[in-house]
Design an enzyme around this catalytic site. Structure first.
Site, PDB file in Angstrom:
ATOM      1  N   TYR A 175      -3.790  -2.098  -9.945  1.00 59.50           N
ATOM      2  CA  TYR A 175      -3.669  -2.088  -8.477  1.00 59.50           C
ATOM      3  C   TYR A 175      -2.803  -3.254  -7.964  1.00 59.50           C
ATOM      4  O   TYR A 175      -1.889  -3.048  -7.165  1.00 59.50           O
ATOM      5  CB  TYR A 175      -5.079  -2.134  -7.859  1.00 59.50           C
ATOM      6  CG  TYR A 175      -5.046  -2.238  -6.364  1.00 59.50           C
ATOM      7  CD1 TYR A 175      -4.693  -1.149  -5.573  1.00 59.50           C
ATOM      8  CD2 TYR A 175      -5.321  -3.451  -5.720  1.00 59.50           C
ATOM      9  CE1 TYR A 175      -4.632  -1.248  -4.195  1.00 59.50           C
ATOM     10  CE2 TYR A 175      -5.272  -3.553  -4.341  1.00 59.50           C
ATOM     11  CZ  TYR A 175      -4.920  -2.457  -3.587  1.00 59.50           C
ATOM     12  OH  TYR A 175      -4.850  -2.562  -2.220  1.00 59.50           O
ATOM     13  N   TYR A 213      -4.642   3.585   8.077  1.00 61.05           N
ATOM     14  CA  TYR A 213      -6.013   3.059   8.212  1.00 61.05           C
ATOM     15  C   TYR A 213      -6.581   3.386   9.588  1.00 61.05           C
ATOM     16  O   TYR A 213      -6.431   4.506  10.068  1.00 61.05           O
ATOM     17  CB  TYR A 213      -6.045   1.547   7.914  1.00 61.05           C
ATOM     18  CG  TYR A 213      -5.183   1.196   6.747  1.00 61.05           C
ATOM     19  CD1 TYR A 213      -5.516   1.646   5.482  1.00 61.05           C
ATOM     20  CD2 TYR A 213      -4.003   0.486   6.889  1.00 61.05           C
ATOM     21  CE1 TYR A 213      -4.716   1.372   4.392  1.00 61.05           C
ATOM     22  CE2 TYR A 213      -3.184   0.204   5.801  1.00 61.05           C
ATOM     23  CZ  TYR A 213      -3.553   0.651   4.570  1.00 61.05           C
ATOM     24  OH  TYR A 213      -2.754   0.397   3.504  1.00 61.05           O
ATOM     25  N   LYS A 262       0.358   3.421  -2.930  1.00 58.45           N
ATOM     26  CA  LYS A 262      -0.810   4.302  -3.072  1.00 58.45           C
ATOM     27  C   LYS A 262      -0.423   5.787  -3.023  1.00 58.45           C
ATOM     28  O   LYS A 262      -1.123   6.640  -3.557  1.00 58.45           O
ATOM     29  CB  LYS A 262      -1.840   3.972  -1.988  1.00 58.45           C
ATOM     30  CG  LYS A 262      -2.428   2.551  -2.131  1.00 58.45           C
ATOM     31  CD  LYS A 262      -3.254   2.150  -0.919  1.00 58.45           C
ATOM     32  CE  LYS A 262      -3.795   0.724  -1.069  1.00 58.45           C
ATOM     33  NZ  LYS A 262      -4.458   0.230   0.167  1.00 58.45           N
ATOM     34  N   SER A 306       0.792  -1.236   0.000  1.00 55.43           N
ATOM     35  CA  SER A 306       0.000   0.000   0.000  1.00 55.43           C
ATOM     36  C   SER A 306       0.822   1.284   0.000  1.00 55.43           C
ATOM     37  O   SER A 306       0.254   2.363  -0.170  1.00 55.43           O
ATOM     38  CB  SER A 306      -0.949   0.018   1.193  1.00 55.43           C
ATOM     39  OG  SER A 306      -1.989  -0.887   0.960  1.00 55.43           O
ATOM     40  N   VAL A 366       1.155  -3.795   3.790  1.00 57.74           N
ATOM     41  CA  VAL A 366       1.137  -5.093   4.474  1.00 57.74           C
ATOM     42  C   VAL A 366       2.387  -5.936   4.202  1.00 57.74           C
ATOM     43  O   VAL A 366       2.543  -7.011   4.766  1.00 57.74           O
ATOM     44  CB  VAL A 366      -0.126  -5.946   4.164  1.00 57.74           C
ATOM     45  CG1 VAL A 366      -1.351  -5.384   4.837  1.00 57.74           C
ATOM     46  CG2 VAL A 366      -0.324  -6.150   2.693  1.00 57.74           C
TER      47      VAL A 366
HETATM   48  N1  GLN Z   1      -2.284  -5.347  -1.822  1.00 57.55           N
HETATM   49  C1  GLN Z   1      -2.842  -5.271  -0.501  1.00 57.55           C
HETATM   50  C2  GLN Z   1      -4.330  -5.508  -0.547  1.00 57.55           C
HETATM   51  O1  GLN Z   1      -4.954  -5.115  -1.476  1.00 57.55           O
HETATM   52  C3  GLN Z   1      -2.523  -3.928   0.048  1.00 57.55           C
HETATM   53  C4  GLN Z   1      -3.038  -3.735   1.439  1.00 57.55           C
HETATM   54  C5  GLN Z   1      -2.078  -3.005   2.308  1.00 57.55           C
HETATM   55  O2  GLN Z   1      -0.878  -2.913   2.066  1.00 57.55           O
HETATM   56  N2  GLN Z   1      -2.584  -2.529   3.412  1.00 57.55           N
HETATM   57  O3  GLN Z   1      -4.905  -6.080   0.335  1.00 57.55           O
END
Ligand code: GLN
Length: 309
Positions: A191, A243, A67, A64, A261
């Site tokens: 994505y 988050y 992003k 993420s 993650v």
């Molecule tokens: N690729 C992961 C997902 O879509 C990204 C989530 C994350 O890094 N928090 O679940």
């Protein structure tokens, strides 16, 4: 003021001994295989110094953290029109939550939760094929990190695609409201691949410089993005970058940060430094357990919190 070199070395030495490391993400099978016993840290300062510790040159899945880069690019492409399709508020829910989409007409709360990032990916597809959008993302990341060797880990992208039922549900649900405008598999393809970009702490700390230095790679260097845009992205990192753990991160660390993650966190001390930490074990919110402890200690020792003190 303690010396940055010493602070970083001490944090890395202490955390190498940590016994409580959280748990690696298992819902993406390829991430479940990453050995938990790793820790890396990289700090790039305003005067161009790079300080490394631990596994700072080991590449990992940025997930993420990507992003932040896609938001930068989508704003460059379609500007403030993006904000009609994605909000700017913290969600207070898990990164992959679907609940708020129903009563907010398919518009995700912010660009850093999964739903929001899928909208950002969709926005990047206006007038472009998925391959072109991905090429633009990779080019941008390589440019800001000043490293042409950065690539996408195809095995991770595939692993995520095969198991991405929740993200597929989010995308279909948003498509039903017309918030996604391209075929869902195009937005999801972008994505999943952006999440699978493999970078080291050194790469990420370099890549974050434009956010730390008002849109520039060095405080005096040429502008990569407008300073107002860099400032706004940093504001969203502070309020939404972790988050439903964003409040806790702001409370403990006090820096804009974006987690993934894969266990990485990119944080910025505005005007002072760009910082990347990595440790694959996560806390219950999906944020790196040791990574946030390292940043908490660093910000405190260097008095880098944006709230001073
Ligand atoms: N690729 C992961 C997902 O879509 C990204 C989530 C994350 O890094 N928090 O679940």
């Amino acid at each position: 003021m303690p010396k940055l070199n010493d602070v970083v070395a001490e944090i890395a030495a202490d955390l190498a001994k940590a016994t409580e490391r959280g748990a690696v993400a298992t819902y993406i099978p390829m991430l479940a295989e990453v050995p938990i016993n790793q820790f890396g840290m990289a700090v790039v300062t305003a005067d161009g110094e790079t300080i490394l510790a631990g596994d700072a040159d080991t590449v990992f899945s940025i997930q993420s953290i990507s992003k932040v880069f896609t938001l930068t690019l989508a704003l460059g492409q379609i500007g403030d029109a993006l904000w009609t399709r994605v909000g700017k508020e913290p969600s207070g829910n898990a990164f992959n939550s679907i609940v708020q989409l129903e009563y907010e007409h398919g518009i995700p709360r912010n660009p850093f939760i999964n739903a929001g990032a899928i909208v950002v990916a969709d926005a990047m597809l206006s007038g472009h094929q998925p391959r072109e959008a991905l090429g633009a993302i990779l080019r941008f990341v390589r440019f800001v990190a000043a490293d042409e060797s950065i690539t996408i880990d195809e095995a991770v992208a595939r692993s995520e695609k095969e198991t991405g039922f929740r993200n597929t549900a989010l995308a279909n649900y948003m498509r039903s409201f017309g918030v996604l405008r391209h075929p869902v598999d195009h937005a999801l393809g972008v994505y999943f691949h952006q999440c699978a970009i493999a970078m080291s702490c050194r790469h990420l700390a370099r890549a974050g410089r434009y956010l730390a230095f008002s849109g520039r790679l060095t405080p005096e260097g040429p502008s990569v993005v407008a300073s107002e845009r860099a400032r706004r992205i940093a504001a969203l990192m502070l309020t939404c970058g972790h988050y439903d753990g964003s409040g806790d991160f702001a409370f403990r660390v006090g820096l804009p940060g974006k987690s993934g993650v894969g266990g990485g966190i990119l944080a910025i001390a505005p005007g002072k430094a760009s910082i990347a930490v990595w440790s694959p074990g996560l806390d219950p919110h999906g944020n790196s357990l040791l990574g946030s402890i390292a940043l908490e200690r660093l910000a405190k020792a260097m008095r880098w919190s944006v709230f001073a003190g």
